[in-house]
Scaffold this motif. Sequence first.
Motif, PDB file in Angstrom:
ATOM      1  N   ARG A 247       0.852  -1.194   0.000  1.00  0.00           N
ATOM      2  CA  ARG A 247       0.000   0.000   0.000  1.00  0.00           C
ATOM      3  C   ARG A 247       0.891   1.249   0.000  1.00  0.00           C
ATOM      4  NH1 ARG A 247      -5.146   1.263   2.174  1.00  0.00           N
ATOM      5  NH2 ARG A 247      -5.893  -0.454   0.930  1.00  0.00           N
ATOM      6  N   ASP A 248       0.734   2.124  -1.004  1.00  0.00           N
ATOM      7  CA  ASP A 248       1.465   3.401  -1.047  1.00  0.00           C
ATOM      8  C   ASP A 248       0.713   4.441  -0.226  1.00  0.00           C
ATOM      9  OD1 ASP A 248       2.394   2.038  -3.688  1.00  0.00           O
ATOM     10  OD2 ASP A 248       3.722   3.766  -3.460  1.00  0.00           O
ATOM     11  N   VAL A 249       1.452   5.174   0.579  1.00  0.00           N
ATOM     12  CA  VAL A 249       0.858   6.248   1.388  1.00  0.00           C
ATOM     13  C   VAL A 249       1.666   7.514   1.133  1.00  0.00           C
ATOM     14  CG1 VAL A 249       0.405   7.025   3.748  1.00  0.00           C
ATOM     15  CG2 VAL A 249       0.131   4.614   3.181  1.00  0.00           C
ATOM     16  N   PHE A 250       0.957   8.634   0.969  1.00  0.00           N
ATOM     17  CA  PHE A 250       1.640   9.909   0.686  1.00  0.00           C
ATOM     18  C   PHE A 250       1.259  10.969   1.702  1.00  0.00           C
ATOM     19  CE2 PHE A 250       1.255   7.739  -3.365  1.00  0.00           C
ATOM     20  CZ  PHE A 250       2.534   7.878  -3.886  1.00  0.00           C
ATOM     21  N   PHE A 251       2.208  11.866   1.945  1.00  0.00           N
ATOM     22  CA  PHE A 251       1.926  13.042   2.759  1.00  0.00           C
ATOM     23  C   PHE A 251       2.198  14.271   1.890  1.00  0.00           C
ATOM     24  CE2 PHE A 251       2.751   9.662   5.681  1.00  0.00           C
ATOM     25  CZ  PHE A 251       1.826   9.872   6.698  1.00  0.00           C
ATOM     26  N   ILE A 252       1.153  15.093   1.714  1.00  0.00           N
ATOM     27  CA  ILE A 252       1.282  16.287   0.884  1.00  0.00           C
ATOM     28  C   ILE A 252       1.446  17.506   1.798  1.00  0.00           C
ATOM     29  CG2 ILE A 252       0.047  17.799  -0.758  1.00  0.00           C
ATOM     30  CD1 ILE A 252       0.827  15.258  -2.126  1.00  0.00           C
ATOM     31  N   GLY A 253       2.465  18.321   1.480  1.00  0.00           N
ATOM     32  CA  GLY A 253       2.715  19.518   2.290  1.00  0.00           C
ATOM     33  C   GLY A 253       1.577  20.516   2.156  1.00  0.00           C
ATOM     34  N   THR A 254       1.246  21.198   3.234  1.00  0.00           N
ATOM     35  CA  THR A 254       0.204  22.234   3.167  1.00  0.00           C
ATOM     36  C   THR A 254       0.850  23.537   2.708  1.00  0.00           C
ATOM     37  OG1 THR A 254       0.605  22.698   5.487  1.00  0.00           O
ATOM     38  CG2 THR A 254      -1.212  21.223   4.991  1.00  0.00           C
ATOM     39  N   PRO A 255       0.094  24.420   2.046  1.00  0.00           N
ATOM     40  CA  PRO A 255       0.678  25.706   1.654  1.00  0.00           C
ATOM     41  C   PRO A 255       1.145  26.483   2.889  1.00  0.00           C
ATOM     42  CG  PRO A 255      -1.467  25.359   0.588  1.00  0.00           C
ATOM     43  CD  PRO A 255      -1.313  24.283   1.614  1.00  0.00           C
ATOM     44  N   ALA A 256       2.217  27.272   2.736  1.00  0.00           N
ATOM     45  CA  ALA A 256       2.764  28.018   3.877  1.00  0.00           C
ATOM     46  C   ALA A 256       1.684  28.901   4.493  1.00  0.00           C
ATOM     47  CB  ALA A 256       3.945  28.870   3.432  1.00  0.00           C
ATOM     48  N   GLY A 257       1.581  28.888   5.798  1.00  0.00           N
ATOM     49  CA  GLY A 257       0.657  29.760   6.511  1.00  0.00           C
ATOM     50  C   GLY A 257      -0.807  29.377   6.375  1.00  0.00           C
ATOM     51  N   ASP A 258      -1.087  28.219   5.812  1.00  0.00           N
ATOM     52  CA  ASP A 258      -2.470  27.816   5.530  1.00  0.00           C
ATOM     53  C   ASP A 258      -2.805  26.599   6.398  1.00  0.00           C
ATOM     54  OD1 ASP A 258      -4.828  26.916   4.481  1.00  0.00           O
ATOM     55  OD2 ASP A 258      -4.188  26.995   2.386  1.00  0.00           O
TER      56      ASP A 258
END
Length: 404
Positions: A247-258
Motif C-alpha cells: 500500500r502506497d501512502v503519501f503526505f502532501i505539504g500544506t501551503p505556507a501559513g495555511d
Amino acid sequence: MVTSIGATALSNSNFNLSPYQLSSDGQDIVVIGAGVFGVWAAYHLQKSGAEVTLVDAYGPGNARASSGGESRILRSDYGDRLMYSRMNIRSFDLWTKYQEEWNASFMYPSGRLTFYDSDAEPRLKKVQSSLKELGVVSEILKGKEIQYRWPQVNASGIDLAVYYAGGVGGSSLMAREACRVVSEQFEKIGGKLIIGRVQAIPKKGSYDVSMENGEKLVADKYIFACGPWMGKVFPEIFAERLNVYRRDVFFIGTPAGDNRFSHPQLPIFSFNNKENSRYYGMPDLRGLGVKFAPWPDLNSIDMDFDDRMNHPIEVNRLRNFLSQRFPELVNQPIVGGKVCQLTMNEDSHFIIDHHPDDSKIWFACSGSGHAFKHGPALGEYISNRILNNTSLPEYDEAFRLKKV
Ligand SMILES: Cc1cc2nc3c(=O)[nH]c(=O)nc-3n(C[C@H](O)[C@H](O)[C@H](O)COP(=O)(O)OP(=O)(O)OC[C@H]3O[C@@H](n4cnc5c(N)ncnc54)[C@H](O)[C@@H]3O)c2cc1C
C-alpha cells in the motif's frame, strides 16, 4: 497471583470481559512481534502477572511493520459487523485511559467525513440507527451543506456524506509512536523486550521456538503476532490463508501559513463514491502533511527485502485525484511517502486461536486493514483468553483459525 487492571468502570460497550480478575498462574509467555497485536497483548499479559518476553526482529512499530505508519484511523462504523463497533468502543475507552495515565498523546479527535453516492442513503440510515444504540452519533449530510462546511475539499457532484464529530466515531491515532509507548510501558511494569528474529521449527507434532542463532526460547505459551510475516514463520498454516498487499501512502505539504488542511480544520476523509480512483486520508497532524492513500491497492510485497519507494504510477494517480478533489494541494510537494502492507484473509476477521496441533502456540494476526484501532481491546481479549480461558463466543468464533 491474581490482579485487577481496574478498568471495570469503562464504557458499557458489550465487548464485555468484566470482571477483570486475571490470573496468570505464574506463566512464562513469549510474544513474538511488537506491532499493535503484540505490544498490547504483552502489556496486558504482563499486567496480569505473567512473566512476558516480547521479541521483535526490527523493534516495536518499526518501519517495515504494518503498525509502523505515522497514523491510523479509529472509527466505529462497521456496517452490520457490530462486534467490531463494540470492540472499537472498548478500545477507544482504553486508548483514552492509557493516554491519560501515561501522560502520552497518541490520539486526536479529528472527526471523520465520508462521501457516498446518493443511492447509499437507506444503508447509511440503517448503520446510523444501529450505531446510535451503541451511543455513536453521526450526521447524514446532503447537497450544498457538505461544500459549505468543508470548502477546502471540492465536493462537486457529491450529494451525500456522513460525518462523525471525533471521539469514538472518528479519531486519529499516532501509530508507530503508540507502539513505542506501549512497549516502554510494558518494560516499566517488568516486561522484557528482545530485538531479534524468532523461528518456529516443526518437531514431532510440536515446535521448537528459538532465536535465529539457535538460542531456545522456553515458555509455557508462545503468541505469534508477526502480522504480514505469519506466512513466512508458519508457511504450512498461513501461506494459503493470508494475502499480503503493498500500500502506497503519501503526505502532501500544506501551503505556507495555511491551516485549512490541518487538524482540526480538516477531518479524516474518505471517498466511498464510485470514482475511478478512491482515496482516503487524514488531516495534517504535527506538520507531517495531509495523508492520502489509494484504496483498494492490491500489489504484492516482500516485507524484509523490498525497497519502500513510492511507485511513480501512484504519484500520477494521486496528482490526478488532487486536481479533482483538493485543487489547492495539487501543486504542493510530497513531503513524505511510505510503503506499507495489509494482511488480508478471506473474511477480514482477525485470527486469534491456538495452533491446531499444539495448544502452547497461539496466533494473533490477520489485521485485514483495520486492526490498529482495536489494539488495546485485542490485548485485553488475548490476555483473558489465554490466561483465564475466558470465552466471548461471538468473538471466539469470528477469530477462529478457519479451514481453507
Ligand atoms: C497503509 C495502511 C493503513 C491502515 N490504516 C488503518 C486504519 O486507519 N485503522 C486501523 O485500525 N488499521 C489500519 N491499518 C491496519 C493496521 O495497521 C494493521 O492491521 C496492524 O497494524 C497490524 O498489526 P500487526 O501487529 O498484526 O502486524 P505488524 O505491525 O506488522 O507487526 C508484526 C511485527 O512482527 C515482527 N516480526 C515478524 N516476524 C518476526 C519474527 N520471525 N521474529 C520476530 N519478530 C517478527 C515484525 O518486525 C513486526 O514488528 C492500516 C494498514 C496499512 C498498511
